[in-house]
Design an enzyme around this catalytic site. Structure first.
Site, mmCIF file in Angstrom:
data_model
loop_
_atom_site.group_PDB
_atom_site.id
_atom_site.type_symbol
_atom_site.label_atom_id
_atom_site.label_comp_id
_atom_site.label_asym_id
_atom_site.label_seq_id
_atom_site.Cartn_x
_atom_site.Cartn_y
_atom_site.Cartn_z
ATOM 1 N N ASP A 95 -4.446 6.869 10.067
ATOM 2 C CA ASP A 95 -4.250 5.485 10.509
ATOM 3 C C ASP A 95 -2.879 5.262 11.157
ATOM 4 O O ASP A 95 -2.623 4.201 11.709
ATOM 5 C CB ASP A 95 -4.467 4.503 9.349
ATOM 6 C CG ASP A 95 -3.444 4.643 8.230
ATOM 7 O OD1 ASP A 95 -2.446 5.379 8.362
ATOM 8 O OD2 ASP A 95 -3.650 3.990 7.183
ATOM 9 N N SER A 140 0.802 -1.218 0.000
ATOM 10 C CA SER A 140 0.000 0.000 0.000
ATOM 11 C C SER A 140 0.837 1.271 0.000
ATOM 12 O O SER A 140 0.401 2.298 -0.515
ATOM 13 C CB SER A 140 -0.947 0.002 1.204
ATOM 14 O OG SER A 140 -0.210 -0.144 2.404
ATOM 15 N N HIS A 154 0.220 4.742 7.140
ATOM 16 C CA HIS A 154 0.531 5.159 5.772
ATOM 17 C C HIS A 154 0.964 6.625 5.751
ATOM 18 O O HIS A 154 0.310 7.467 6.356
ATOM 19 C CB HIS A 154 -0.691 4.965 4.873
ATOM 20 C CG HIS A 154 -1.093 3.542 4.777
ATOM 21 N ND1 HIS A 154 -2.052 2.978 5.599
ATOM 22 C CD2 HIS A 154 -0.639 2.549 3.977
ATOM 23 C CE1 HIS A 154 -2.175 1.700 5.297
ATOM 24 N NE2 HIS A 154 -1.328 1.400 4.311
#
Length: 182
Positions: free
Chosen positions: A152, A5, A155
């Protein structure tokens, strides 16, 4: 960039993502490169290993291997992470593709012993594959800094991506030198 990601620009606009920003930084230095995004959100080292042939279909001149974060988040056995990354590096070497291995650290909530084992797997990979450029921690300078991460706290945000690019740029330049004819 074979990754997860972080490579796939999770939570960011495409142009804010690591591959696009890395390409822009390299081009600003006069290097006419294209950074291909072979990132899949949620991917583990096993997933990256299984899709390596697909990722190489565009015939890159070099590969940045940026996998392992999801292995750590899922507390997968570091020996499996090491075996998968080792197989990827072996396959790249067999194809005469220069590689950069971007290391990863396990989240601290998994305990010190797991963290050591996980980090040591990247060190052993570096020792076993001296031909690969080693960048010890992909999120160096970004991990744990709320100002550089999305909500979060996993990231990077656009500013965090800029920090990653700036810090890893010398290692990527070393990788690109390996693509030059001798």
């Amino acid at each position: 960039m074979l990754g997860d990601s972080i490579t796939a620009a999770y939570g960011l606009a495409h142009e804010q993502g690591l591959p696009v920003q890395l390409e822009a930084a390299l081009r600003a230095k006069g290097l006419p490169v294209t950074v291909l995004d072979a990132g899949v959100s949620g991917d583990t080292t096993a997933g990256g290993r299984s899709r390596l042939d697909w990722a190489l279909a565009d015939k890159p001149d070099a590969v940045i291997v940026a996998l392992g974060g999801n292995d750590g988040l899922r507390a997968l056995d570091p020996k499996d992470t090491e075996a998968n990354l080792g197989a990827i590096l072996d396959a790249l070497k067999a194809r005469n593709l220069p590689a950069l291995l971007a290391g990863m650290l396990a989240p601290p909530n998994l305990g010190a012993e797991y963290g050591r084992e996980f980090a040591d797997s990247f060190t052993r990979l570096h020792q076993a594959h001296p031909e690969a450029v080693f960048y010890p921690f992909l999120l160096d300078g970004v991990a744990g800094d709320a100002a550089l991460n999305q909500a979060d706290r996993i990231h990077p945000n656009p500013q965090g991506v800029k920090v990653i690019v700036a810090r890893m740029l010398p290692a990527v330049e070393a990788l690109l030198r390996k693509t030059e004819p001798s």
